[in-house]
Design a protein around this motif. Sequence first.
Motif, PDB file in Angstrom:
ATOM      1  N   GLU A  16       0.836  -1.201   0.000  1.00 45.28           N
ATOM      2  CA  GLU A  16       0.000   0.000   0.000  1.00 45.28           C
ATOM      3  C   GLU A  16       0.873   1.255   0.000  1.00 45.28           C
ATOM      4  OE1 GLU A  16      -0.420  -2.482   2.133  1.00 45.28           O
ATOM      5  OE2 GLU A  16      -2.481  -3.197   1.873  1.00 45.28           O
ATOM      6  N   MET A  17       0.368   2.295  -0.661  1.00 48.38           N
ATOM      7  CA  MET A  17       1.144   3.540  -0.723  1.00 48.38           C
ATOM      8  C   MET A  17       0.816   4.443   0.468  1.00 48.38           C
ATOM      9  SD  MET A  17       3.346   3.390  -3.033  1.00 48.38           S
ATOM     10  CE  MET A  17       3.900   5.074  -3.198  1.00 48.38           C
ATOM     11  N   TYR A  18       1.161   3.994   1.651  1.00 49.07           N
ATOM     12  CA  TYR A  18       1.011   4.829   2.837  1.00 49.07           C
ATOM     13  C   TYR A  18       2.346   5.508   3.119  1.00 49.07           C
ATOM     14  CZ  TYR A  18      -3.163   2.026   3.920  1.00 49.07           C
ATOM     15  OH  TYR A  18      -4.377   1.402   3.887  1.00 49.07           O
ATOM     16  N   PRO A  19       2.310   6.789   3.518  1.00 50.73           N
ATOM     17  CA  PRO A  19       3.585   7.420   3.868  1.00 50.73           C
ATOM     18  C   PRO A  19       4.222   6.672   5.041  1.00 50.73           C
ATOM     19  CG  PRO A  19       1.740   8.794   4.576  1.00 50.73           C
ATOM     20  CD  PRO A  19       1.161   7.680   3.764  1.00 50.73           C
ATOM     21  N   TRP A  65      -0.724   5.514   7.887  1.00 53.39           N
ATOM     22  CA  TRP A  65       0.714   5.735   7.717  1.00 53.39           C
ATOM     23  C   TRP A  65       1.511   4.673   8.467  1.00 53.39           C
ATOM     24  CZ3 TRP A  65       3.670   7.523  12.019  1.00 53.39           C
ATOM     25  CH2 TRP A  65       2.942   8.034  13.093  1.00 53.39           C
ATOM     26  N   GLY A  66       2.784   4.538   8.084  1.00 55.21           N
ATOM     27  CA  GLY A  66       3.565   3.431   8.612  1.00 55.21           C
ATOM     28  C   GLY A  66       4.798   3.859   9.385  1.00 55.21           C
ATOM     29  N   ILE A  67       5.120   3.038  10.378  1.00 55.16           N
ATOM     30  CA  ILE A  67       6.374   3.201  11.116  1.00 55.16           C
ATOM     31  C   ILE A  67       7.184   1.945  10.882  1.00 55.16           C
ATOM     32  CG2 ILE A  67       7.352   3.022  13.444  1.00 55.16           C
ATOM     33  CD1 ILE A  67       5.400   5.012  14.448  1.00 55.16           C
ATOM     34  N   VAL A  68       8.487   2.124  10.624  1.00 54.80           N
ATOM     35  CA  VAL A  68       9.355   0.977  10.425  1.00 54.80           C
ATOM     36  C   VAL A  68      10.482   1.001  11.452  1.00 54.80           C
ATOM     37  CG1 VAL A  68      11.089   0.053   8.849  1.00 54.80           C
ATOM     38  CG2 VAL A  68       8.800   0.513   8.032  1.00 54.80           C
ATOM     39  N   ASP A  69      10.600  -0.113  12.157  1.00 52.13           N
ATOM     40  CA  ASP A  69      11.665  -0.283  13.151  1.00 52.13           C
ATOM     41  C   ASP A  69      12.754  -1.117  12.474  1.00 52.13           C
ATOM     42  OD1 ASP A  69      13.062  -0.439  15.529  1.00 52.13           O
ATOM     43  OD2 ASP A  69      11.642  -1.778  16.545  1.00 52.13           O
ATOM     44  N   LEU A  70      13.903  -0.515  12.276  1.00 59.44           N
ATOM     45  CA  LEU A  70      14.984  -1.223  11.566  1.00 59.44           C
ATOM     46  C   LEU A  70      16.006  -1.771  12.557  1.00 59.44           C
ATOM     47  CD1 LEU A  70      15.634   1.287   8.644  1.00 59.44           C
ATOM     48  CD2 LEU A  70      14.664  -1.007   8.430  1.00 59.44           C
ATOM     49  N   PRO A  71      16.720  -2.823  12.173  1.00 56.93           N
ATOM     50  CA  PRO A  71      17.755  -3.351  13.073  1.00 56.93           C
ATOM     51  C   PRO A  71      18.859  -2.332  13.296  1.00 56.93           C
ATOM     52  CG  PRO A  71      17.451  -4.774  11.167  1.00 56.93           C
ATOM     53  CD  PRO A  71      16.676  -3.531  10.900  1.00 56.93           C
ATOM     54  N   GLY A  72      19.424  -2.359  14.477  1.00 57.95           N
ATOM     55  CA  GLY A  72      20.488  -1.412  14.795  1.00 57.95           C
ATOM     56  C   GLY A  72      21.787  -1.784  14.097  1.00 57.95           C
ATOM     57  N   TYR A  73      22.544  -0.768  13.698  1.00 53.91           N
ATOM     58  CA  TYR A  73      23.861  -1.067  13.137  1.00 53.91           C
ATOM     59  C   TYR A  73      24.884  -1.085  14.269  1.00 53.91           C
ATOM     60  CZ  TYR A  73      23.717   4.088  12.950  1.00 53.91           C
ATOM     61  OH  TYR A  73      23.532   5.404  13.230  1.00 53.91           O
ATOM     62  N   GLU A  77       9.762   3.098  -1.896  1.00 55.93           N
ATOM     63  CA  GLU A  77       9.094   4.279  -2.442  1.00 55.93           C
ATOM     64  C   GLU A  77       8.273   5.033  -1.397  1.00 55.93           C
ATOM     65  OE1 GLU A  77       6.428   4.738  -6.219  1.00 55.93           O
ATOM     66  OE2 GLU A  77       7.325   2.734  -6.146  1.00 55.93           O
ATOM     67  N   GLN A  78       7.665   4.295  -0.475  1.00 58.13           N
ATOM     68  CA  GLN A  78       6.780   4.904   0.522  1.00 58.13           C
ATOM     69  C   GLN A  78       7.543   5.705   1.573  1.00 58.13           C
ATOM     70  OE1 GLN A  78       6.692   1.879  -0.667  1.00 58.13           O
ATOM     71  NE2 GLN A  78       4.647   1.010  -0.735  1.00 58.13           N
ATOM     72  N   LEU A  79       8.837   5.483   1.664  1.00 61.50           N
ATOM     73  CA  LEU A  79       9.628   6.118   2.734  1.00 61.50           C
ATOM     74  C   LEU A  79       9.684   7.640   2.543  1.00 61.50           C
ATOM     75  CD1 LEU A  79      11.526   5.617   5.205  1.00 61.50           C
ATOM     76  CD2 LEU A  79      13.418   5.629   3.565  1.00 61.50           C
ATOM     77  N   GLN A  80       9.209   8.371   3.546  1.00 57.20           N
ATOM     78  CA  GLN A  80       9.251   9.837   3.498  1.00 57.20           C
ATOM     79  C   GLN A  80      10.571  10.354   4.050  1.00 57.20           C
ATOM     80  OE1 GLN A  80       6.494  11.379   2.010  1.00 57.20           O
ATOM     81  NE2 GLN A  80       6.213   9.191   1.652  1.00 57.20           N
ATOM     82  N   CYS A  81      11.014   9.793   5.147  1.00 57.22           N
ATOM     83  CA  CYS A  81      12.305  10.166   5.702  1.00 57.22           C
ATOM     84  C   CYS A  81      12.697   9.165   6.785  1.00 57.22           C
ATOM     85  CB  CYS A  81      12.308  11.592   6.264  1.00 57.22           C
ATOM     86  SG  CYS A  81      11.151  11.823   7.598  1.00 57.22           S
ATOM     87  N   ALA A  82      13.975   9.188   7.095  1.00 61.87           N
ATOM     88  CA  ALA A  82      14.480   8.313   8.156  1.00 61.87           C
ATOM     89  C   ALA A  82      14.761   9.181   9.373  1.00 61.87           C
ATOM     90  CB  ALA A  82      15.764   7.635   7.690  1.00 61.87           C
TER      91      ALA A  82
END
Length: 202
Positions: A21-24, A71-79, A104-109
């Motif tokens: 889905e195209m959610y920000p 809208w979506g939140i993404v929790d990424l693994p830590g570096y 594509e949906q990613l607005q910012c990190a």
Amino acid sequence: MTINESEYIGSFPRHQLCPKEMYPEYAFIGRSNVGKSSLINMLCDRKELARTSKKPGKTQMINYYLINQEWGIVDLPGYGYAKISKKMRLQWREMIEQYLLKREQLQCAFVLIDANVPPQNNDIEFINWLGKMGVPFLLIYTKIDRLKPIQLPENIQKIENALLAHWEELPQQFYTSSNEKKGRAEILDFLESINEDFWSKA
Ligand code: GTP
Ligand code: MG
């Protein structure tokens, strides 16, 4: 913005498998143990939406949460997590980089930085990589409750100076404590304005 609904959708090993889905969408990233999952819980006002741990390396996949069904939140693994094999570290890196570059949906990190420690090379390197690749990002200082009021500006200044050695100007910054729920309103207001922008162009 009020968060009425937050739902864990799933954990994905590759960005291609994330919801279509195209959610920000907004990604939270930073060194292992910096407080990414805790911050997501604090923002959503949920105790255990994202899994947290005293041991670093808890978050290992691209974890996707759908908020208010729009809208979506993404929790990424830590570096920078040292206790895994080199092969695994390279795989994580590839997963994170591909996600950040191709989603594509990613607005910012949001890059999370522990306000309690001196500037870390892996943070600076990661931020420089984002800049070089043109990935929009903001900074979130975490765990400010651990510092005495006088220490906070001193620590931040050191981190800023380290970044300013590479950058002419710095992106917007937020100061947070998940334990004390600090910085919540500021981040949610920011997200609301980006979401409005997104939907007005959709
Ligand atoms: P990984 O998934 O392993 O990369 O870690 P993470 O960045 O998701 O960190 P997580 O939210 O699991 O928190 C790591 C540790 O820091 C836990 O013990 C948290 O309780 C603690 N912590 C997180 N946020 C805060 C904060 O605002 N203040 C304080 N004092 N501790 C915090
Ligand atoms: Mg985590």
